[in-house]
Design an enzyme around this catalytic site. Sequence first.
Site, mmCIF file in Angstrom:
data_model
loop_
_atom_site.group_PDB
_atom_site.id
_atom_site.type_symbol
_atom_site.label_atom_id
_atom_site.label_comp_id
_atom_site.label_asym_id
_atom_site.label_seq_id
_atom_site.Cartn_x
_atom_site.Cartn_y
_atom_site.Cartn_z
ATOM 1 N N HIS A 1 53.907 40.460 33.082
ATOM 2 C CA HIS A 1 52.736 40.352 32.371
ATOM 3 C C HIS A 1 51.536 41.014 33.112
ATOM 4 C CE1 HIS A 1 49.457 39.195 29.341
ATOM 5 N NE2 HIS A 1 50.372 38.860 28.781
ATOM 6 N N GLY B 1 28.916 38.443 39.730
ATOM 7 C CA GLY B 1 29.627 38.653 41.127
ATOM 8 C C GLY B 1 29.294 40.221 41.604
ATOM 9 N N PRO C 1 40.022 38.348 47.873
ATOM 10 C CA PRO C 1 41.091 38.976 48.471
ATOM 11 C C PRO C 1 42.450 38.350 47.850
ATOM 12 C CG PRO C 1 39.966 37.348 49.932
ATOM 13 C CD PRO C 1 39.161 37.686 48.561
ATOM 14 N N GLY D 1 41.795 37.708 43.065
ATOM 15 C CA GLY D 1 41.578 38.693 42.256
ATOM 16 C C GLY D 1 39.957 38.615 41.329
#
Length: 502
Positions: free
Chosen positions: A82, A164, A170, A173
């Site tokens: 997915h 953001g 890192p 995600g």
Amino acid sequence: MRKIVECVPNVSEGRRREVVEKITASVLSVPGVFLLDTEMNPDHNRAVITFIGEPEACLEAAFRLTKTAAELIDLNQHQGEHPRIGATDVIPFVPISGVTMEECVELARRLGKRIADELKIPVYLYEQAATRPERVDLGNIRKGEFEGLREEIRRDPARAPDFGKPEIHPTAGATVVGARFPLIAYNINLNTTDLNIAKKIAKAIRFKDGGFRYVKALGFEIREKNCVQVSINMTNYQGTPLYRVFEMVKREAERYGVMIKESEIVGLCPINALLDSAIYYLQLDTFKLDQILEYRLPQTKSLASFLGELSSAQPTPGGGAASALSGCIGTSLLIMTANLTIGKKGYEKVEKEMRDLKDKLESLSSRFYNLIDLDSQAFNRVMDAYKIPKERKEEREEAIEEALKGASAVPYEVLEKAVVGLELGKVNAEKCNKNSITDAGCGVNFLLNAAKGAYLNIAVNLAGLKDEEYKETKTREAEALLSRAEILQREAEAIVLRRLRE
């Protein structure tokens, strides 16, 4: 009407059950949130978690879930069929009752900002919460997945997040948050291993390539079942019904000499979506929903629904209803111990007595159950009486007096029934299967709680009466019943403790 929101986070973990259990535990740590379903798919390496509650509780639960997932999932190590861009990939809010779509959009925005500010995970808004037309479609946001977004978010202004910095977390995600109508995750498996066929069929049915208006679809390989899958998101089952999509997939598959192996629904599904398909395939052209037997049965509340109402700011249900519930739980435990004794080796001599005991307890439990609602109804009549204008003094005072007597009568019956239950519980404790003796002990303690709670509710309702004679008589009777209940509980518990030591 209580405000109820559904939240359906998708997390990028479908193989490590212990990780998913820690994530769902973070949801359950929020009071007022009820976990409805958890679906794990190892091929997709994804879990779909469904919970409901009041808006603020759901927002907090979604944040805690995202925080926990970020701590436990490293997308650098993640592989699955997915598409995904985040440890918590997508979080949709769905209005269920008493809540507008606009309120869910505001929830999504607040959650998105908090995730970005506190967890340093960039957030994109989608569906009804989208800030750009191209971000309504989740597929556009997930384009390139985690690996592709890692570079593009920095250099392409079109990929900048809504909240953001333009910098991917890192390991966790990015996360997509939004608001949408109820979605059905519907998968159709084909009896072939040719992935190209599944992809061609998915393209034929999805809206962006000329297919059905409310369908998103992809083709996947399902190694666990040695087949391929057309994975479908039905974004509006009323606009595009399940049966229509099924028939189109079936017809397209036949073009390639392939048949449908099975289909599945992931997570929860509105019942009308299934009824529509039943009506279509059985050609029930004149069928009406009120012909469904279950729809005609008396409505009963789930425990989750009752507890939600109990914890709300509404005055009913309250302590009186909770006391009746405690009586219901106590008698149910005693019924269980009777069932665990009847027919068991070594208890033949008490079998007839335990059967009689069980019959009496079942009748008692049924009455306790009815008293839960009766208590709320009685107190609602008190509130109605106080709403009578003060100008109608005589009528108002008479109505209040009558309503308060009625409101004390229900807990009085709970108290009476609790004493009867404790008498039966004492016999049960002496003769039940020793393996269930602690259950009997719990049962009598629930019944004592029912008695104590009922006594307090009698006292508060009697306090407002002007009929002093009635008040004194009922207070004296209630005190005697409570005293009897406490004696019976102590005697029953002594039997339980003695049998535990034998």
